[in-house]
Design an enzyme around this catalytic site. Structure first.
Site, PDB file in Angstrom:
ATOM      1  NE  ARG A 151      -0.621  -2.881  -1.036  1.00  0.00           N
ATOM      2  CZ  ARG A 151      -1.440  -3.912  -1.113  1.00  0.00           C
ATOM      3  NH1 ARG A 151      -1.300  -4.793  -2.091  1.00  0.00           N
ATOM      4  NH2 ARG A 151      -2.403  -4.090  -0.220  1.00  0.00           N
ATOM      5  CE  LYS A 197       0.929  -4.019   3.579  1.00  0.00           C
ATOM      6  NZ  LYS A 197       0.420  -2.657   3.839  1.00  0.00           N
ATOM      7  CG  HIS A 257      -0.332   4.034  -1.670  1.00  0.00           C
ATOM      8  ND1 HIS A 257       0.034   2.771  -2.102  1.00  0.00           N
ATOM      9  CD2 HIS A 257      -1.251   3.834  -0.688  1.00  0.00           C
ATOM     10  CE1 HIS A 257      -0.634   1.862  -1.401  1.00  0.00           C
ATOM     11  NE2 HIS A 257      -1.416   2.466  -0.545  1.00  0.00           N
ATOM     12  NE  ARG A 259      -3.404  -0.257  -2.687  1.00  0.00           N
ATOM     13  CZ  ARG A 259      -3.841  -1.489  -2.937  1.00  0.00           C
ATOM     14  NH1 ARG A 259      -3.848  -1.937  -4.179  1.00  0.00           N
ATOM     15  NH2 ARG A 259      -4.246  -2.266  -1.949  1.00  0.00           N
ATOM     16  CG  HIS A 319      -7.681  -3.670   1.086  1.00  0.00           C
ATOM     17  ND1 HIS A 319      -8.484  -2.567   0.894  1.00  0.00           N
ATOM     18  CD2 HIS A 319      -6.403  -3.217   0.930  1.00  0.00           C
ATOM     19  CE1 HIS A 319      -7.745  -1.502   0.620  1.00  0.00           C
ATOM     20  NE2 HIS A 319      -6.479  -1.880   0.640  1.00  0.00           N
ATOM     21  CE1 TYR A 373      -8.691   4.531  -0.633  1.00  0.00           C
ATOM     22  CE2 TYR A 373      -9.154   2.220  -0.239  1.00  0.00           C
ATOM     23  CZ  TYR A 373      -8.251   3.240  -0.458  1.00  0.00           C
ATOM     24  OH  TYR A 373      -6.911   2.971  -0.498  1.00  0.00           O
TER      25      TYR A 373
END
Length: 322
Positions: free
Chosen positions: A139, A164, A270, A273, A296, A305
């Site tokens: 990120r 994150k 982004h 990414r 994630h 995706y």
């Protein structure tokens, strides 16, 4: 003995946020929403308000200000943080104050050729950062917050600290970036030596590390990999330090490069990414592997995706092409 006056409400918010190790950006964002909430209700103290006032404010944002779902959720999170962690009031949010659902839009993804075309229009440190975003799936802020010690050349990996959700993770270090990153660390070392010679050289350390390791803030390994061009006052400590580059520098560079490359898609940091994840899945890598590289928590987040991989119309061949 003279009693100290009680701390102002927003100062108490800062204390609570720092105790929970939230980022400085989150601190400023939460305080701004709380201030707007109070002003919306004509400066009434939050302890004298409750769920109806929260609902009125969130409704105002949604209906009159027409803010996005993520913005509504951010405002609600800030206000609930105030009640739960500062005022120590557990707010029973009624069912009709529901968190707005984000629109289910597919991410913008560049082809491999498009990604390289954008990067080729860049130069210097912004080009190197764009290559990290695309080559390692970071990120924007994860890239900017990299420190010298986070580049593990021996194991060909980048360690993303406190990403994150406050989790560390490991992602791939592209072989082609190794000489460029080694050169960047040499640049950081020169800047750091100059700062030390001028009586500065400290860098912000997360949490209580500055107290635990009082000399670490002056060590090279803790310096930001992409340092700012000048020194500035740290907003939390008041010390003069060298922070990392401003995120707007890379954002503007990528937008400009995409225009020069003639890419007819909205391109942001982004986007690289998203492209990293999609291209790994196209290459046949397992979705769980991609999930770990992206950091994630839930594989459902990574699953989006797989939809990008499908050709239009769920991979159905058009009769026009027969």
């Amino acid at each position: 003995m003279e009693q100290k006056p009680p701390r102002k409400l927003l100062d108490q918010v800062s204390d609570a946020i720092r105790t929970k190790h939230y980022s400085y950006r989150t601190e400023q964002t939460y305080k701004d929403w709380i201030k707007r909430f109070i002003l919306f209700h004509h400066k009434r103290h939050p302890k004298d308000m409750g769920a109806p006032e929260i609902q009125a404010f969130i409704t105002h944002l949604a209906v009159e200000k027409n803010v996005s779902a993520s913005t509504q959720n951010q405002a609600l999170s800030a206000i609930l943080f105030l009640y739960r962690h500062v005022l120590q009031m557990e707010m029973d949010v009624p069912a009709d104050i529901i968190r707005a659902e984000k629109s289910k839009t597919l991410p913008t993804v560049l082809t491999h050729a498009e990604a390289l075309a954008v990067i080729s229009q860049m130069s210097g440190v912004t080009q190197l950062m764009a290559k990290i975003l695309y080559g390692s799936g970071l990120r924007l802020m994860e890239c900017l917050r990299l420190r010298v010690k986070d580049i593990d050349f021996g194991n060909r990996q980048i360690i993303v600290r406190d990403g994150k959700g406050e989790d560390d993770r490991v992602t791939i270090l592209p072989d082609s970036l190794i000489p460029h990153l080694q050169g960047q660390i040499q640049t950081v070392q020169r800047i750091h030596q100059t700062d030390l010679g001028d009586g500065f050289g400290e860098v912000y350390l997360p949490y209580a590390l500055a107290r635990k390791y009082p000399n670490a803030s002056r060590e090279l390994i803790w310096q930001y990999l992409f340092p700012a061009s000048g020194l500035s006052k740290d907003p939390q400590t008041g010390k003069i330090m060298r922070h990392h580059l401003d995120p707007s520098l890379l954002q503007k560079a990528i937008r400009t490069a995409a225009q020069k490359a003639g890419i007819q898609k909205p391109v942001s940091p982004h986007t690289f990414r998203h492209s990293f994840a999609t291209h790994l899945l196209q290459a046949g890598y397992d979705i769980r592997t991609v999930q770990e590289l992206l950091g994630h928590k839930d594989v459902k987040t990574t699953m989006i995706y797989t939809h990008v991989l499908q050709r239009g119309g769920f991979a159905v061949k058009s009769p026009l092409d027969d």
